[in-house]
Design a protein around this motif. Structure first.
Motif, PDB file in Angstrom:
ATOM      1  N   GLY A  41       4.960   5.760   8.612  1.00 41.24           N
ATOM      2  CA  GLY A  41       4.592   6.824   7.682  1.00 41.24           C
ATOM      3  C   GLY A  41       4.947   8.181   8.265  1.00 41.24           C
ATOM      4  O   GLY A  41       5.406   8.285   9.399  1.00 41.24           O
ATOM      5  N   TRP A  68       2.515   9.835  -4.695  1.00 40.21           N
ATOM      6  CA  TRP A  68       1.724   8.938  -3.859  1.00 40.21           C
ATOM      7  C   TRP A  68       1.992   9.255  -2.393  1.00 40.21           C
ATOM      8  O   TRP A  68       3.125   9.151  -1.909  1.00 40.21           O
ATOM      9  CB  TRP A  68       2.075   7.485  -4.157  1.00 40.21           C
ATOM     10  CG  TRP A  68       1.365   6.481  -3.306  1.00 40.21           C
ATOM     11  CD1 TRP A  68       1.910   5.644  -2.370  1.00 40.21           C
ATOM     12  CD2 TRP A  68      -0.046   6.187  -3.312  1.00 40.21           C
ATOM     13  NE1 TRP A  68       0.949   4.851  -1.817  1.00 40.21           N
ATOM     14  CE2 TRP A  68      -0.264   5.160  -2.371  1.00 40.21           C
ATOM     15  CE3 TRP A  68      -1.130   6.702  -4.022  1.00 40.21           C
ATOM     16  CZ2 TRP A  68      -1.528   4.644  -2.108  1.00 40.21           C
ATOM     17  CZ3 TRP A  68      -2.403   6.182  -3.775  1.00 40.21           C
ATOM     18  CH2 TRP A  68      -2.592   5.172  -2.832  1.00 40.21           C
ATOM     19  N   PRO A  96      -0.781   3.258  -5.580  1.00 40.29           N
ATOM     20  CA  PRO A  96      -2.208   2.922  -5.542  1.00 40.29           C
ATOM     21  C   PRO A  96      -2.462   1.511  -6.050  1.00 40.29           C
ATOM     22  O   PRO A  96      -1.703   0.991  -6.878  1.00 40.29           O
ATOM     23  CB  PRO A  96      -2.841   3.965  -6.468  1.00 40.29           C
ATOM     24  CG  PRO A  96      -1.738   4.366  -7.389  1.00 40.29           C
ATOM     25  CD  PRO A  96      -0.486   4.279  -6.592  1.00 40.29           C
ATOM     26  N   GLU A 111      -6.175   3.515   1.313  1.00 40.35           N
ATOM     27  CA  GLU A 111      -4.978   3.620   2.151  1.00 40.35           C
ATOM     28  C   GLU A 111      -4.040   4.748   1.760  1.00 40.35           C
ATOM     29  O   GLU A 111      -2.999   4.930   2.396  1.00 40.35           O
ATOM     30  CB  GLU A 111      -4.216   2.297   2.135  1.00 40.35           C
ATOM     31  CG  GLU A 111      -4.962   1.151   2.788  1.00 40.35           C
ATOM     32  CD  GLU A 111      -4.043  -0.005   3.107  1.00 40.35           C
ATOM     33  OE1 GLU A 111      -3.028   0.212   3.802  1.00 40.35           O
ATOM     34  OE2 GLU A 111      -4.330  -1.129   2.665  1.00 40.35           O
ATOM     35  N   GLY A 112      -4.352   5.497   0.719  1.00 36.42           N
ATOM     36  CA  GLY A 112      -3.453   6.560   0.309  1.00 36.42           C
ATOM     37  C   GLY A 112      -4.097   7.427  -0.743  1.00 36.42           C
ATOM     38  O   GLY A 112      -5.254   7.226  -1.129  1.00 36.42           O
ATOM     39  N   ALA A 114       0.816  -1.214   0.000  1.00 34.38           N
ATOM     40  CA  ALA A 114       0.000   0.000   0.000  1.00 34.38           C
ATOM     41  C   ALA A 114       0.849   1.263   0.000  1.00 34.38           C
ATOM     42  O   ALA A 114       0.442   2.287  -0.543  1.00 34.38           O
ATOM     43  CB  ALA A 114      -0.944  -0.013   1.201  1.00 34.38           C
ATOM     44  N   TRP A 115       2.035   1.215   0.631  1.00 31.12           N
ATOM     45  CA  TRP A 115       2.878   2.411   0.708  1.00 31.12           C
ATOM     46  C   TRP A 115       3.672   2.642  -0.582  1.00 31.12           C
ATOM     47  O   TRP A 115       4.295   3.681  -0.746  1.00 31.12           O
ATOM     48  CB  TRP A 115       3.845   2.296   1.891  1.00 31.12           C
ATOM     49  CG  TRP A 115       4.649   1.023   1.896  1.00 31.12           C
ATOM     50  CD1 TRP A 115       5.848   0.796   1.282  1.00 31.12           C
ATOM     51  CD2 TRP A 115       4.294  -0.197   2.530  1.00 31.12           C
ATOM     52  NE1 TRP A 115       6.261  -0.485   1.504  1.00 31.12           N
ATOM     53  CE2 TRP A 115       5.331  -1.129   2.273  1.00 31.12           C
ATOM     54  CE3 TRP A 115       3.213  -0.607   3.306  1.00 31.12           C
ATOM     55  CZ2 TRP A 115       5.313  -2.433   2.751  1.00 31.12           C
ATOM     56  CZ3 TRP A 115       3.189  -1.908   3.785  1.00 31.12           C
ATOM     57  CH2 TRP A 115       4.221  -2.809   3.510  1.00 31.12           C
ATOM     58  N   TRP A 170       1.158   8.231   1.420  1.00 37.17           N
ATOM     59  CA  TRP A 170       0.681   7.114   2.258  1.00 37.17           C
ATOM     60  C   TRP A 170       1.120   7.344   3.687  1.00 37.17           C
ATOM     61  O   TRP A 170       2.241   7.788   3.909  1.00 37.17           O
ATOM     62  CB  TRP A 170       1.258   5.787   1.749  1.00 37.17           C
ATOM     63  CG  TRP A 170       0.869   4.622   2.596  1.00 37.17           C
ATOM     64  CD1 TRP A 170      -0.217   3.816   2.459  1.00 37.17           C
ATOM     65  CD2 TRP A 170       1.579   4.129   3.736  1.00 37.17           C
ATOM     66  NE1 TRP A 170      -0.236   2.859   3.437  1.00 37.17           N
ATOM     67  CE2 TRP A 170       0.858   3.036   4.241  1.00 37.17           C
ATOM     68  CE3 TRP A 170       2.750   4.511   4.399  1.00 37.17           C
ATOM     69  CZ2 TRP A 170       1.273   2.318   5.367  1.00 37.17           C
ATOM     70  CZ3 TRP A 170       3.166   3.808   5.517  1.00 37.17           C
ATOM     71  CH2 TRP A 170       2.422   2.723   5.986  1.00 37.17           C
ATOM     72  N   PRO A 171       0.282   7.016   4.673  1.00 37.46           N
ATOM     73  CA  PRO A 171      -1.130   6.644   4.527  1.00 37.46           C
ATOM     74  C   PRO A 171      -2.000   7.876   4.313  1.00 37.46           C
ATOM     75  O   PRO A 171      -1.475   8.987   4.199  1.00 37.46           O
ATOM     76  CB  PRO A 171      -1.431   5.987   5.874  1.00 37.46           C
ATOM     77  CG  PRO A 171      -0.537   6.726   6.839  1.00 37.46           C
ATOM     78  CD  PRO A 171       0.727   7.005   6.074  1.00 37.46           C
ATOM     79  N   ARG A 227       5.694  -3.386   7.391  1.00 40.09           N
ATOM     80  CA  ARG A 227       4.971  -2.124   7.206  1.00 40.09           C
ATOM     81  C   ARG A 227       5.825  -0.980   7.760  1.00 40.09           C
ATOM     82  O   ARG A 227       6.154  -0.968   8.952  1.00 40.09           O
ATOM     83  CB  ARG A 227       3.628  -2.190   7.929  1.00 40.09           C
ATOM     84  CG  ARG A 227       2.731  -0.971   7.728  1.00 40.09           C
ATOM     85  CD  ARG A 227       1.442  -1.156   8.525  1.00 40.09           C
ATOM     86  NE  ARG A 227       0.552  -0.023   8.416  1.00 40.09           N
ATOM     87  CZ  ARG A 227      -0.395   0.109   7.499  1.00 40.09           C
ATOM     88  NH1 ARG A 227      -0.573  -0.855   6.606  1.00 40.09           N
ATOM     89  NH2 ARG A 227      -1.175   1.177   7.460  1.00 40.09           N
TER      90      ARG A 227
END
Length: 207
Positions: free
Chosen positions: A137, A162, A27, A60-61, A23-24, A164-165, A134
Protein backbone atom coordinates in the motif's frame (compact mmCIF):
# COMPACT_ATOMS: atom_id res chain seq x y z
CA UNK A 1 -51.68 -34.79 -15.09
CA UNK A 2 -52.44 -32.39 -17.91
CA UNK A 3 -50.99 -32.42 -21.39
CA UNK A 4 -48.80 -29.40 -20.65
CA UNK A 5 -46.99 -29.88 -17.37
CA UNK A 6 -45.02 -27.22 -15.52
CA UNK A 7 -41.34 -28.21 -15.81
CA UNK A 8 -39.43 -28.88 -12.58
CA UNK A 9 -37.13 -26.12 -11.35
CA UNK A 10 -33.63 -26.30 -12.79
CA UNK A 11 -30.86 -27.72 -10.66
CA UNK A 12 -28.38 -24.95 -9.93
CA UNK A 13 -24.84 -26.19 -9.67
CA UNK A 14 -22.00 -23.98 -8.53
CA UNK A 15 -18.56 -25.31 -9.20
CA UNK A 16 -16.79 -22.89 -6.94
CA UNK A 17 -17.50 -20.57 -4.04
CA UNK A 18 -18.22 -16.92 -4.67
CA UNK A 19 -15.00 -14.94 -4.53
CA UNK A 20 -14.86 -12.07 -2.10
CA UNK A 21 -13.63 -8.70 -3.32
CA UNK A 22 -10.01 -8.17 -2.16
CA UNK A 23 -9.80 -5.51 0.54
CA UNK A 24 -7.60 -3.27 -1.63
CA UNK A 25 -10.11 -3.37 -4.50
CA UNK A 26 -13.04 -1.71 -2.71
CA UNK A 27 -15.27 -1.74 0.36
CA UNK A 28 -16.95 -4.98 1.44
CA UNK A 29 -20.45 -5.39 0.01
CA UNK A 30 -21.88 -7.05 3.12
CA UNK A 31 -20.95 -4.38 5.65
CA UNK A 32 -22.25 -1.00 6.78
CA UNK A 33 -19.41 1.50 6.95
CA UNK A 34 -19.14 4.22 9.59
CA UNK A 35 -19.78 7.71 8.25
CA UNK A 36 -17.37 10.48 9.27
CA UNK A 37 -17.94 14.08 8.12
CA UNK A 38 -14.71 15.65 6.87
CA UNK A 39 -15.98 18.90 5.30
CA UNK A 40 -12.64 20.22 4.06
CA UNK A 41 -12.48 22.62 1.12
CA UNK A 42 -9.74 21.39 -1.21
CA UNK A 43 -9.94 24.26 -3.69
CA UNK A 44 -12.17 27.27 -4.29
CA UNK A 45 -12.27 30.17 -6.73
CA UNK A 46 -15.08 32.26 -8.19
CA UNK A 47 -16.20 29.48 -10.54
CA UNK A 48 -15.30 26.11 -8.97
CA UNK A 49 -15.27 24.45 -5.55
CA UNK A 50 -13.90 21.02 -4.62
CA UNK A 51 -14.68 19.58 -1.18
CA UNK A 52 -13.65 16.40 0.62
CA UNK A 53 -17.11 15.99 2.09
CA UNK A 54 -17.11 12.73 4.03
CA UNK A 55 -15.45 9.39 4.65
CA UNK A 56 -17.19 6.03 5.00
CA UNK A 57 -14.87 3.87 7.06
CA UNK A 58 -14.46 0.09 7.00
CA UNK A 59 -12.05 -2.13 8.96
CA UNK A 60 -9.47 -2.21 6.15
CA UNK A 61 -10.05 0.96 4.16
CA UNK A 62 -12.06 4.12 3.65
CA UNK A 63 -14.34 5.45 0.92
CA UNK A 64 -13.68 9.17 0.36
CA UNK A 65 -16.43 11.33 -1.15
CA UNK A 66 -15.38 14.36 -3.19
CA UNK A 67 -18.02 16.95 -4.12
CA UNK A 68 -17.69 19.56 -6.88
CA UNK A 69 -19.79 22.64 -7.57
CA UNK A 70 -19.17 24.89 -10.58
CA UNK A 71 -21.00 27.95 -11.88
CA UNK A 72 -21.00 30.20 -14.90
CA UNK A 73 -18.67 33.10 -14.30
CA UNK A 74 -19.51 36.73 -14.87
CA UNK A 75 -18.84 37.72 -18.45
CA UNK A 76 -18.60 34.13 -19.72
CA UNK A 77 -20.40 33.80 -23.04
CA UNK A 78 -23.05 31.14 -23.64
CA UNK A 79 -20.97 28.96 -25.97
CA UNK A 80 -17.97 28.87 -23.63
CA UNK A 81 -20.14 28.03 -20.62
CA UNK A 82 -21.97 25.15 -22.29
CA UNK A 83 -18.69 23.68 -23.56
CA UNK A 84 -17.22 23.92 -20.06
CA UNK A 85 -20.39 22.54 -18.50
CA UNK A 86 -20.32 19.50 -20.79
CA UNK A 87 -16.70 18.79 -19.87
CA UNK A 88 -17.39 19.14 -16.15
CA UNK A 89 -20.30 16.70 -16.33
CA UNK A 90 -18.58 14.25 -18.65
CA UNK A 91 -16.95 10.94 -17.82
CA UNK A 92 -13.26 10.67 -17.06
CA UNK A 93 -10.86 10.84 -19.99
CA UNK A 94 -8.94 7.72 -20.92
CA UNK A 95 -5.23 7.71 -20.22
CA UNK A 96 -2.90 6.81 -23.06
CA UNK A 97 0.45 5.26 -22.14
CA UNK A 98 3.36 7.46 -23.12
CA UNK A 99 1.16 10.52 -23.64
CA UNK A 100 0.90 13.62 -21.48
CA UNK A 101 -2.01 13.75 -19.04
CA UNK A 102 -5.01 15.53 -20.59
CA UNK A 103 -5.59 18.84 -18.85
CA UNK A 104 -9.31 18.11 -18.48
CA UNK A 105 -8.74 14.98 -16.38
CA UNK A 106 -9.20 15.35 -12.62
CA UNK A 107 -6.27 14.22 -10.45
CA UNK A 108 -6.64 13.11 -6.84
CA UNK A 109 -4.02 11.67 -4.52
CA UNK A 110 -2.82 11.25 -0.96
CA UNK A 111 0.60 11.71 0.64
CA UNK A 112 1.54 10.41 4.08
CA UNK A 113 4.10 11.78 6.58
CA UNK A 114 6.58 8.97 5.75
CA UNK A 115 6.61 10.06 2.10
CA UNK A 116 4.42 7.29 0.69
CA UNK A 117 1.79 8.42 -1.78
CA UNK A 118 -0.99 7.07 -3.97
CA UNK A 119 -3.03 8.57 -6.80
CA UNK A 120 -6.06 7.52 -8.85
CA UNK A 121 -3.73 7.43 -11.88
CA UNK A 122 -1.56 4.62 -10.46
CA UNK A 123 -1.87 1.29 -12.30
CA UNK A 124 -3.95 -1.35 -10.47
CA UNK A 125 -2.22 -4.33 -8.83
CA UNK A 126 -1.19 -7.05 -11.26
CA UNK A 127 -3.81 -9.80 -11.56
CA UNK A 128 -2.55 -13.25 -10.67
CA UNK A 129 -3.52 -16.52 -9.09
CA UNK A 130 -6.41 -16.76 -6.67
CA UNK A 131 -6.25 -15.76 -3.91
CA UNK A 132 -4.30 -12.71 -5.14
CA UNK A 133 -1.08 -11.59 -3.53
CA UNK A 134 -1.55 -8.77 -1.04
CA UNK A 135 -0.04 -5.67 -2.68
CA UNK A 136 2.03 -3.02 -1.03
CA UNK A 137 0.00 0.00 0.00
CA UNK A 138 -1.18 2.61 -0.13
CA UNK A 139 -3.68 2.33 -2.98
CA UNK A 140 -6.16 5.02 -4.03
CA UNK A 141 -8.74 3.74 -6.50
CA UNK A 142 -11.38 5.64 -8.43
CA UNK A 143 -14.63 3.76 -7.66
CA UNK A 144 -17.26 5.79 -9.45
CA UNK A 145 -18.46 9.31 -10.09
CA UNK A 146 -21.65 10.90 -11.24
CA UNK A 147 -23.16 14.22 -12.18
CA UNK A 148 -25.90 15.53 -9.91
CA UNK A 149 -28.98 17.52 -11.00
CA UNK A 150 -27.75 20.87 -12.31
CA UNK A 151 -29.14 24.19 -13.50
CA UNK A 152 -28.48 26.38 -16.54
CA UNK A 153 -25.82 28.30 -14.62
CA UNK A 154 -24.34 25.62 -12.35
CA UNK A 155 -23.19 21.99 -12.39
CA UNK A 156 -22.51 19.49 -9.61
CA UNK A 157 -20.56 16.22 -9.47
CA UNK A 158 -19.18 13.81 -6.93
CA UNK A 159 -16.55 11.10 -6.90
CA UNK A 160 -15.96 8.13 -4.62
CA UNK A 161 -12.38 7.01 -4.03
CA UNK A 162 -11.23 3.90 -2.15
CA UNK A 163 -8.16 4.36 0.07
CA UNK A 164 -6.47 1.16 1.27
CA UNK A 165 -5.28 0.37 3.84
CA UNK A 166 -6.57 2.60 6.61
CA UNK A 167 -4.07 5.40 7.22
CA UNK A 168 -2.28 5.70 10.52
CA UNK A 169 -3.99 7.99 13.08
CA UNK A 170 -2.14 11.17 12.14
CA UNK A 171 -2.37 13.98 9.63
CA UNK A 172 -1.95 13.18 5.94
CA UNK A 173 -2.29 15.30 2.81
CA UNK A 174 -5.03 15.06 0.22
CA UNK A 175 -3.77 16.29 -3.14
CA UNK A 176 -5.76 17.65 -6.08
CA UNK A 177 -4.88 19.10 -9.47
CA UNK A 178 -7.15 19.90 -12.44
CA UNK A 179 -5.31 22.16 -14.89
CA UNK A 180 -8.12 22.34 -17.43
CA UNK A 181 -10.32 24.09 -14.87
CA UNK A 182 -7.78 26.29 -13.15
CA UNK A 183 -6.98 24.03 -10.19
CA UNK A 184 -3.22 24.04 -9.48
CA UNK A 185 -1.40 21.33 -7.55
CA UNK A 186 -2.95 21.79 -4.08
CA UNK A 187 -2.24 20.01 -0.78
CA UNK A 188 -4.78 19.92 2.08
CA UNK A 189 -4.05 18.46 5.50
CA UNK A 190 -6.58 15.86 6.71
CA UNK A 191 -6.77 14.64 10.30
CA UNK A 192 -6.97 10.84 10.13
CA UNK A 193 -7.59 10.35 13.87
CA UNK A 194 -11.43 10.44 13.69
CA UNK A 195 -11.37 8.41 10.47
CA UNK A 196 -9.30 5.58 11.97
CA UNK A 197 -11.28 5.65 15.22
CA UNK A 198 -14.53 5.14 13.28
CA UNK A 199 -13.42 1.78 11.88
CA UNK A 200 -14.68 -0.02 15.00
CA UNK A 201 -18.20 1.25 14.23
CA UNK A 202 -18.40 -0.55 10.90
CA UNK A 203 -20.73 -3.53 11.21
CA UNK A 204 -21.64 -6.54 9.05
CA UNK A 205 -25.17 -6.75 7.70
CA UNK A 206 -25.50 -10.25 9.14
CA UNK A 207 -23.79 -11.55 12.30
Amino acid sequence: MGFFDVPPPPVMEFEEEERAVPAWDGPPKDMLGALVPVERVLFRNDALVLVLAAATVFPEGVDLQITMAARRGEGMDEETWWSRREQLMGSRSHLRPGRALPEEIERFGVRFPDGRKATILDPPPEPGEWPPRRPDGPILRFRYGRAEPSTRRSVYRNWHLWLWPLPSPETFEFVVEWPGFGVPLTFTEIDAVPIVAAAVRAQPFWP
